[in-house]
Structure formats: C-alpha cells, structure tokens
Design an enzyme around this catalytic site. Sequence first.
Site, PDB file in Angstrom:
ATOM      1  CE  LYS A  86    -111.331   2.411 -19.858  1.00 18.64           C
ATOM      2  NZ  LYS A  86    -110.483   1.859 -18.811  1.00 18.64           N
ATOM      3  NE  ARG A 122    -109.898   7.284 -15.143  1.00 20.04           N
ATOM      4  CZ  ARG A 122    -109.485   6.810 -16.323  1.00 20.04           C
ATOM      5  NH1 ARG A 122    -109.975   7.286 -17.436  1.00 20.04           N
ATOM      6  NH2 ARG A 122    -108.600   5.856 -16.355  1.00 20.04           N
ATOM      7  NE  ARG A 126    -101.311   0.011 -20.215  1.00 12.73           N
ATOM      8  CZ  ARG A 126    -102.540   0.381 -19.847  1.00 12.73           C
ATOM      9  NH1 ARG A 126    -103.545   0.215 -20.686  1.00 12.73           N
ATOM     10  NH2 ARG A 126    -102.779   0.883 -18.675  1.00 12.73           N
ATOM     11  NE  ARG A 153    -100.752   4.430 -20.063  1.00  7.93           N
ATOM     12  CZ  ARG A 153    -102.073   4.231 -20.048  1.00  7.93           C
ATOM     13  NH1 ARG A 153    -102.680   3.786 -21.123  1.00  7.93           N
ATOM     14  NH2 ARG A 153    -102.764   4.458 -18.962  1.00  7.93           N
ATOM     15  NE  ARG A 188    -103.631   3.944 -14.284  1.00  8.73           N
ATOM     16  CZ  ARG A 188    -103.001   3.199 -15.186  1.00  8.73           C
ATOM     17  NH1 ARG A 188    -101.719   2.939 -15.055  1.00  8.73           N
ATOM     18  NH2 ARG A 188    -103.643   2.719 -16.213  1.00  8.73           N
TER      19      ARG A 188
END
Length: 192
Positions: free
Chosen positions: A13, A88, A127, A133, A144
């Site tokens: 996204k 969300r 990532r 992160r 998540r």
Amino acid sequence: MRIVLLGPPGSGKGTQASMLVEQMGIPHISTGALLRNAAKRGTALGLQAKAITDKGELVPDDIMSDMIEERLSRDDVANGFILDGYPRNLAQARSLDAMLERLNMPADEAIHIDIDPEELIKRIAKRAKEEGRTDDAVATVRNRMRVYAEQTAPVADYYAERGLLTQVLGDGPKEEISQRILSVLNTQAATA
Ligand code: ADP
C-alpha cells in the site's frame, strides 16, 4: 480524487500510494507514517502509540480519528488524497464516512490490494532487514495479520456494499500494479 487504499500488512500500500502521489499530485496520508513520526519525535502520543504498534495491536480509534481529522483539515487535500492505513476497523470506517461527509468531501474510490499470504510473509521479512521497523518482528507480524483478518478485512466489505470497492491483484512488479490501480481510477473518473 479521494481514495482509500486497503490491503494487508506487506501488500505494498505504502509503495503504491507513493507512486500514485507522483502520478496524481495529491497527498499521501499514511497513519502508520504519522505514528512512526510521532514516535521519532518522542511526543507522549508517539511513545504511547509505539508500545501498541510494536505489539501489532491497533492504536485506539479516538486517537486515530483525531489524527486523521487534523490531517484532513489542511489545505493540501482540496484536490483529493490517498488514505493508507485508515480506516482499519468498522468503527473507523463509519467515523471516517461521517467526517468526510461533514467536510463535504466523500470518498470516491476504495482499492483493495489482493495478495497471497505467503508472499506477504516474504516481503515483510525483507522489509524488516531493509528498514528495521520494530513492528516487523516475526511475532508482531503474525499478530498484525490476525488483527487484519479479524478487524480490517470487514472494511473492504463495507466499501463493497457502498459500491466503492475495486480489487486489484497485488502480485508482479510494482510498476505493473501501479498501472492496474491507475486504470481503475481512470475508469472511475470517466464514469463519475
Ligand atoms: P502495515 O499496513 O504494513 O501494517 P502501517 O504502517 O500502515 O503498516 O501501520 C503500522 C501500525 O500502526 C499498525 O500495525 C497499527 O498498530 C498502527 N496503525 C496504523 N494505522 C492505524 C489505524 N488506523 N488504527 C489503529 N492503528 C493503526
């Protein structure tokens, strides 16, 4: 054009939103990025949010709604925006609808990036290495994904019921996915 971008963690996204910004010249509003900035600045809200995002849970709706309302009251959204990471859950979707109605700028289009869960895990692992992160740690990612399935997936149905949702296949090179999204938006603009 006012666009809501939906898709699971790792679906791309953020990448797609950045590419759309270049093509369309409207701002990208990422709640994840807003929260990470607040944490980096060390504000009370940012630190509180970091403790929650690091567990893979959702930051409380009232905090998010204030954050979004503040962002949507800036002048740069006059020609539209790309929302990434909000709403969300269904409560956020309803609250966003009411807010946009009040601001006289209803959403035009919701795009759901559809992708194979196996591919997601691979992308997030990559990532985690590249960006570091803290919410990309394996246990957090699993949570998540669960939160997404339970709370965020129904948001796509919410937009589908309003006739605003288009599914876009999220596999393949990022340029190709961007073209798919742009063609959906062009079709939408032509029939609006
Ligand atoms: P991703 O889509 O890859 O999960 P984001 O950068 O969009 O990553 O979000 C990171 C984290 O920020 C989420 O897991 C969540 O904890 C928090 N967050 C972002 N947007 C919201 C929101 N609308 N409501 C509650 N929490 C949010």
